[in-house]
Design a protein around this motif. Structure first.
Motif, mmCIF file in Angstrom:
data_model
loop_
_atom_site.group_PDB
_atom_site.id
_atom_site.type_symbol
_atom_site.label_atom_id
_atom_site.label_comp_id
_atom_site.label_asym_id
_atom_site.label_seq_id
_atom_site.Cartn_x
_atom_site.Cartn_y
_atom_site.Cartn_z
ATOM 1 N N UNK A 1 3.950 1.263 9.087
ATOM 2 C CA UNK A 1 4.156 3.380 9.445
ATOM 3 C C UNK A 1 4.695 2.921 11.259
ATOM 4 N N UNK A 2 5.558 3.670 11.060
ATOM 5 C CA UNK A 2 6.309 4.127 12.299
ATOM 6 C C UNK A 2 6.135 5.480 12.983
ATOM 7 N N UNK A 3 5.867 5.584 14.633
ATOM 8 C CA UNK A 3 5.556 6.844 14.463
ATOM 9 C C UNK A 3 6.018 7.321 16.052
ATOM 10 N N UNK A 4 5.679 8.290 16.264
ATOM 11 C CA UNK A 4 6.172 9.305 17.604
ATOM 12 C C UNK A 4 5.716 11.062 17.517
ATOM 13 N N UNK A 5 4.780 10.184 18.695
ATOM 14 C CA UNK A 5 4.016 11.679 19.291
ATOM 15 C C UNK A 5 5.000 12.797 19.991
ATOM 16 N N UNK B 1 10.166 10.035 0.111
ATOM 17 C CA UNK B 1 8.594 10.659 0.383
ATOM 18 C C UNK B 1 7.941 10.300 1.079
ATOM 19 N N UNK B 2 8.458 8.760 2.352
ATOM 20 C CA UNK B 2 7.628 8.546 2.706
ATOM 21 C C UNK B 2 8.248 8.712 4.590
ATOM 22 N N UNK B 3 8.101 9.604 4.584
ATOM 23 C CA UNK B 3 8.502 10.895 5.675
ATOM 24 C C UNK B 3 7.118 11.494 5.785
ATOM 25 N N UNK C 1 6.399 10.952 11.528
ATOM 26 C CA UNK C 1 5.862 8.841 11.031
ATOM 27 C C UNK C 1 6.955 8.899 9.912
ATOM 28 N N UNK C 2 7.261 7.361 10.000
ATOM 29 C CA UNK C 2 8.235 7.279 8.252
ATOM 30 C C UNK C 2 7.513 6.068 8.209
ATOM 31 N N UNK C 3 7.457 6.226 6.596
ATOM 32 C CA UNK C 3 6.177 4.598 5.993
ATOM 33 C C UNK C 3 7.540 4.510 5.383
ATOM 34 N N UNK D 1 0.712 -1.126 0.170
ATOM 35 C CA UNK D 1 -0.192 0.343 -0.196
ATOM 36 C C UNK D 1 0.639 1.226 -0.263
ATOM 37 N N UNK D 2 0.660 1.986 -0.804
ATOM 38 C CA UNK D 2 1.915 3.168 -1.051
ATOM 39 C C UNK D 2 1.191 4.161 -0.184
ATOM 40 N N UNK D 3 2.460 5.014 0.557
ATOM 41 C CA UNK D 3 1.597 6.265 1.683
ATOM 42 C C UNK D 3 1.057 7.014 1.031
#
Length: 194
Positions: free
Chosen positions: A127-131, A96-98, A118-120, A43-45
């Protein structure tokens, strides 16, 4: 063995007022996840970019007897207390995936908003992320806005963090009107594009 028409069920769960039962929705989510894994669908970002209202979610508990997780019963979220997630692309990055993830919860006149990077990477639709920022508003008035950091992650840049240190979603469904993923804790979620 009959196959589950998960695209139709997921669209009905996301869009309709005549929603399928919780069990049917969970079965459709599991069928979509299994199909995506088997087919190796990427699945593309770009399919995730935008704002999505959470419409259905399950929790998950550790199942000691089976050595895995057991899904909770699931629930549809009411429209009067919307929770949403949004993804935007980082226009200044060569990758392009951040981008940025924003999670909002509105309860009456109170709004909480968490934002962070986030980064994908595209592998396994992960998809990894950090609030890193929190905003709290009451009646449209900002009462708090500032940085937040977990003690474990304090002092490290997002790019330097290993996935094991971050929350994440593994997406397995994306259509123009809905997306679905499994979270790090094992629960499932279905969002609708508003």
């Amino acid at each position: 063995m009959s196959t589950v028409d998960f695209p139709t069920i997921l669209e009905q769960a996301a869009r309709s007022t005549d929603r399928p039962t919780k069990d049917v929705t969970i079965s459709a989510l599991l069928a979509a996840e299994k199909t995506t894994k088997r087919s190796g669908l990427v699945i593309p970002f770009s399919s995730l970019v935008g704002e999505w209202r959470l419409c259905f979610a399950t929790g998950a508990n550790k199942d000691k007897q089976r050595g895995g997780i057991r899904l909770g019963r699931g629930y549809y979220l009411p429209k009067f207390a919307p929770a949403s997630i949004s993804f935007t692309r980082d226009s200044q990055s060569e990758d392009c995936n951040t981008g940025t993830i924003t999670n909002k919860l509105l309860v009456g006149t109170v709004r909480f908003q968490f934002t962070g990077p986030c980064r994908y990477p595209g592998q396994k639709n992960f998809l990894a992320f950090d609030f890193t920022e929190l905003q709290f508003k009451l009646l449209g008035l900002t009462l708090y806005q500032g940085k937040i950091r977990s003690g474990k992650r304090l002092g490290k840049d997002f790019e330097q963090l290993r996935v094991a240190e971050l929350p994440f979603f593994t997406f397995f469904w994306a259509s123009p009107t809905s997306i679905a993923a499994r979270g790090r804790g094992g629960g499932l979620a279905l969002w609708v594009h508003d």
